[in-house]
Design a protein around this motif. Structure first.
Motif, PDB file in Angstrom:
ATOM      1  N   LEU A 112       0.826  -1.198   0.000  1.00  0.00           N
ATOM      2  CA  LEU A 112       0.000   0.000   0.000  1.00  0.00           C
ATOM      3  C   LEU A 112       0.864   1.254   0.000  1.00  0.00           C
ATOM      4  O   LEU A 112       0.596   2.197  -0.746  1.00  0.00           O
ATOM      5  N   ARG A 113       1.922   1.271   0.807  1.00  0.00           N
ATOM      6  CA  ARG A 113       2.822   2.428   0.841  1.00  0.00           C
ATOM      7  C   ARG A 113       3.545   2.615  -0.488  1.00  0.00           C
ATOM      8  O   ARG A 113       3.700   3.727  -0.970  1.00  0.00           O
ATOM      9  N   GLU A 114       3.989   1.508  -1.082  1.00  0.00           N
ATOM     10  CA  GLU A 114       4.756   1.594  -2.321  1.00  0.00           C
ATOM     11  C   GLU A 114       3.881   1.977  -3.521  1.00  0.00           C
ATOM     12  O   GLU A 114       4.371   2.573  -4.476  1.00  0.00           O
ATOM     13  N   HIS A 115       2.605   1.625  -3.476  1.00  0.00           N
ATOM     14  CA  HIS A 115       1.731   1.845  -4.629  1.00  0.00           C
ATOM     15  C   HIS A 115       0.534   2.736  -4.286  1.00  0.00           C
ATOM     16  O   HIS A 115      -0.521   2.620  -4.903  1.00  0.00           O
ATOM     17  N   TRP A 116       0.702   3.642  -3.350  1.00  0.00           N
ATOM     18  CA  TRP A 116      -0.416   4.455  -2.891  1.00  0.00           C
ATOM     19  C   TRP A 116      -1.029   5.271  -4.021  1.00  0.00           C
ATOM     20  O   TRP A 116      -2.231   5.509  -4.037  1.00  0.00           O
ATOM     21  N   LYS A 117      -0.216   5.695  -4.980  1.00  0.00           N
ATOM     22  CA  LYS A 117      -0.747   6.492  -6.093  1.00  0.00           C
ATOM     23  C   LYS A 117      -1.719   5.671  -6.944  1.00  0.00           C
ATOM     24  O   LYS A 117      -2.746   6.188  -7.384  1.00  0.00           O
ATOM     25  N   LEU A 118      -1.397   4.398  -7.172  1.00  0.00           N
ATOM     26  CA  LEU A 118      -2.303   3.542  -7.943  1.00  0.00           C
ATOM     27  C   LEU A 118      -3.626   3.328  -7.206  1.00  0.00           C
ATOM     28  O   LEU A 118      -4.695   3.344  -7.817  1.00  0.00           O
ATOM     29  N   PHE A 119      -3.547   3.146  -5.891  1.00  0.00           N
ATOM     30  CA  PHE A 119      -4.767   2.987  -5.097  1.00  0.00           C
ATOM     31  C   PHE A 119      -5.584   4.281  -5.131  1.00  0.00           C
ATOM     32  O   PHE A 119      -6.816   4.244  -5.208  1.00  0.00           O
ATOM     33  N   LEU A 120      -4.899   5.417  -5.104  1.00  0.00           N
ATOM     34  CA  LEU A 120      -5.582   6.703  -5.167  1.00  0.00           C
ATOM     35  C   LEU A 120      -6.296   6.859  -6.510  1.00  0.00           C
ATOM     36  O   LEU A 120      -7.471   7.248  -6.567  1.00  0.00           O
ATOM     37  N   ILE A 121      -5.610   6.530  -7.596  1.00  0.00           N
ATOM     38  CA  ILE A 121      -6.215   6.622  -8.929  1.00  0.00           C
ATOM     39  C   ILE A 121      -7.419   5.692  -9.031  1.00  0.00           C
ATOM     40  O   ILE A 121      -8.488   6.078  -9.526  1.00  0.00           O
ATOM     41  N   GLU A 122      -7.266   4.457  -8.563  1.00  0.00           N
ATOM     42  CA  GLU A 122      -8.387   3.510  -8.609  1.00  0.00           C
ATOM     43  C   GLU A 122      -9.568   4.039  -7.802  1.00  0.00           C
ATOM     44  O   GLU A 122     -10.721   3.949  -8.230  1.00  0.00           O
ATOM     45  N   GLY A 123      -9.283   4.603  -6.631  1.00  0.00           N
ATOM     46  CA  GLY A 123     -10.349   5.156  -5.795  1.00  0.00           C
ATOM     47  C   GLY A 123     -11.073   6.306  -6.471  1.00  0.00           C
ATOM     48  O   GLY A 123     -12.311   6.390  -6.438  1.00  0.00           O
ATOM     49  N   ILE A 124     -10.309   7.189  -7.126  1.00  0.00           N
ATOM     50  CA  ILE A 124     -10.925   8.322  -7.826  1.00  0.00           C
ATOM     51  C   ILE A 124     -11.784   7.831  -8.990  1.00  0.00           C
ATOM     52  O   ILE A 124     -12.898   8.317  -9.201  1.00  0.00           O
ATOM     53  N   VAL A 125     -11.276   6.855  -9.748  1.00  0.00           N
ATOM     54  CA  VAL A 125     -12.052   6.298 -10.863  1.00  0.00           C
ATOM     55  C   VAL A 125     -13.343   5.669 -10.342  1.00  0.00           C
ATOM     56  O   VAL A 125     -14.424   5.865 -10.921  1.00  0.00           O
ATOM     57  N   LEU A 170     -10.715   3.438  -0.756  1.00  0.00           N
ATOM     58  CA  LEU A 170      -9.401   3.370  -1.402  1.00  0.00           C
ATOM     59  C   LEU A 170      -8.673   4.706  -1.336  1.00  0.00           C
ATOM     60  O   LEU A 170      -7.462   4.750  -1.088  1.00  0.00           O
ATOM     61  N   VAL A 171      -9.393   5.811  -1.555  1.00  0.00           N
ATOM     62  CA  VAL A 171      -8.773   7.137  -1.468  1.00  0.00           C
ATOM     63  C   VAL A 171      -8.255   7.365  -0.051  1.00  0.00           C
ATOM     64  O   VAL A 171      -7.122   7.829   0.148  1.00  0.00           O
ATOM     65  N   ALA A 172      -9.071   7.032   0.948  1.00  0.00           N
ATOM     66  CA  ALA A 172      -8.652   7.219   2.342  1.00  0.00           C
ATOM     67  C   ALA A 172      -7.421   6.368   2.668  1.00  0.00           C
ATOM     68  O   ALA A 172      -6.481   6.841   3.317  1.00  0.00           O
ATOM     69  N   MET A 173      -7.423   5.114   2.211  1.00  0.00           N
ATOM     70  CA  MET A 173      -6.262   4.243   2.467  1.00  0.00           C
ATOM     71  C   MET A 173      -5.025   4.772   1.766  1.00  0.00           C
ATOM     72  O   MET A 173      -3.928   4.779   2.340  1.00  0.00           O
ATOM     73  N   ALA A 174      -5.181   5.219   0.530  1.00  0.00           N
ATOM     74  CA  ALA A 174      -4.030   5.718  -0.234  1.00  0.00           C
ATOM     75  C   ALA A 174      -3.461   6.962   0.404  1.00  0.00           C
ATOM     76  O   ALA A 174      -2.223   7.085   0.535  1.00  0.00           O
ATOM     77  N   LEU A 175      -4.314   7.896   0.827  1.00  0.00           N
ATOM     78  CA  LEU A 175      -3.821   9.120   1.458  1.00  0.00           C
ATOM     79  C   LEU A 175      -3.161   8.808   2.800  1.00  0.00           C
ATOM     80  O   LEU A 175      -2.172   9.441   3.167  1.00  0.00           O
ATOM     81  N   GLY A 176      -3.722   7.858   3.520  1.00  0.00           N
ATOM     82  CA  GLY A 176      -3.099   7.443   4.779  1.00  0.00           C
ATOM     83  C   GLY A 176      -1.748   6.792   4.561  1.00  0.00           C
ATOM     84  O   GLY A 176      -0.790   7.019   5.298  1.00  0.00           O
ATOM     85  N   ALA A 177      -1.630   5.988   3.503  1.00  0.00           N
ATOM     86  CA  ALA A 177      -0.364   5.327   3.199  1.00  0.00           C
ATOM     87  C   ALA A 177       0.676   6.343   2.722  1.00  0.00           C
ATOM     88  O   ALA A 177       1.861   6.199   2.998  1.00  0.00           O
ATOM     89  N   ARG A 178       0.211   7.374   2.012  1.00  0.00           N
ATOM     90  CA  ARG A 178       1.133   8.413   1.545  1.00  0.00           C
ATOM     91  C   ARG A 178       1.786   9.121   2.722  1.00  0.00           C
ATOM     92  O   ARG A 178       2.976   9.372   2.732  1.00  0.00           O
ATOM     93  N   LYS A 179       0.998   9.395   3.739  1.00  0.00           N
ATOM     94  CA  LYS A 179       1.528  10.057   4.930  1.00  0.00           C
ATOM     95  C   LYS A 179       2.522   9.167   5.654  1.00  0.00           C
ATOM     96  O   LYS A 179       3.479   9.646   6.240  1.00  0.00           O
ATOM     97  N   GLY A 180       2.256   7.848   5.602  1.00  0.00           N
ATOM     98  CA  GLY A 180       3.146   6.910   6.278  1.00  0.00           C
ATOM     99  C   GLY A 180       4.406   6.597   5.507  1.00  0.00           C
ATOM    100  O   GLY A 180       5.347   6.035   6.033  1.00  0.00           O
ATOM    101  N   ALA A 181       4.446   6.952   4.220  1.00  0.00           N
ATOM    102  CA  ALA A 181       5.591   6.611   3.387  1.00  0.00           C
ATOM    103  C   ALA A 181       6.801   7.478   3.673  1.00  0.00           C
ATOM    104  O   ALA A 181       6.762   8.581   4.063  1.00  0.00           O
TER     105      ALA A 181
END
Length: 190
Positions: free
Chosen positions: A19-32, A179-190
Motif C-alpha cells: 500500500l505504501r509503495e503503490h499508494w498512487k495507484l490505489f488513489l487513482i483507482e479510488g478516484i475512478v 481506497l482514497v482514504a487508504m491511499a492518502l493514509g499510506a502516503r503520509k506513512g511513506a
C-alpha cells in the motif's frame, strides 16, 4: 488447525508495504471508482443496463471457455456436469445480451431475494447474539435489508430499471472513498 500469529503479522506487513509503495495507484483507482459510482447514481438506468451487459458477456465468455476446456478434458470425471454448467453459462449470457431489459428485471429479482435472505440471516444472527455488545446494529442491518427488498419489490417493474445500477453506484462510491482514504493514509506513512 491453528493460526500462526506470526504468519498473520507478516501478511499484514506485506499489505502495508504494498500500500505504501503503490499508494498512487490505489488513489487513482479510488478516484475512478468515485467517478463511475457518481455516474451510476446520477444515471442508474444506464448503470443497470451496463451491469446487465457486462454480466452477459462474462457468462458468455466463461461458458465458451468452459465448453472448450470441458470438451478437451472429456475423459475426466464430471464431464456431463461441466458440460451442462458451460452450456447454462452460454445460455444465460446470450439471454442477458439479447434482452438486457428482461435481464435487468431478472437481476432485480435476484437482488430482492438476496436482500430477503441476508436480512433474515442477519436478524436471526443478531437475536441469537443479544448478549454481545452492539448486537442491535446487526439487527438494524437485517431490518434495512428487508425494507430495501420490500421497497424494490413494491416498485416492480419500474424499480428494475434503476435498482441494480443505483446499488452498484453506491457500492462504487463507498469502495472508492475507502481506497482514497487508504491511499492518502499510506502516503503520509511513506
Amino acid at each position: 488447525m491453528s493460526i500462526d500469529p506470526g504468519g498473520i503479522e507478516k501478511a499484514q506487513a506485506a499489505v502495508e508495504t504494498a500500500l505504501r509503495e503503490h499508494w498512487k495507484l490505489f488513489l487513482i483507482e479510488g478516484i475512478v471508482l468515485l467517478i463511475l459510482g457518481g455516474i451510476a447514481v446520477i444515471a442508474p438506468p444506464l448503470a443497470t443496463l451496463t451491469v446487465t451487459l457486462v454480466l452477459g458477456w462474462l457468462f458468455l465468455i466463461s461458458g465458451v471457455i468452459g465448453l472448450y476446456t470441458t470438451w478437451m478434458m472429456r475423459a475426466a470425471p464430471g464431464f456431463w456436469w461441466s458440460l451442462i454448467s458451460a452450456a447454462l453459462a452460454i445460455l444465460v449470457g446470450g439471454m442477458l445480451l439479447a434482452r438486457p431489459v428482461t435481464g435487468a428485471f431478472s437481476l432485480t429479482l435476484v437482488l430482492i431475494a438476496f436482500f430477503v435472505v441476508e436480512g433474515i440471516a442477519s436478524i436471526m444472527y443478531a437475536t441469537s447474539h443479544r448478549n454481545t455488545p452492539r448486537w442491535g446494529w446487526l439487527l438494524v442491518s437485517g431490518i434495512v435489508d428487508l425494507v430495501l427488498a420490500a421497497m424494490i419489490f413494491a416498485g416492480l417493474p419500474s424499480t428494475a430499471a434503476w435498482a441494480v445500477g443505483l446499488l452498484v453506484g453506491i457500492n462504487m462510491i463507498f469502495g472508492g472513498a475507502a481506497l482514497v482514504a487508504m491511499a492518502l493514509g499510506a502516503r503520509k506513512g511513506a
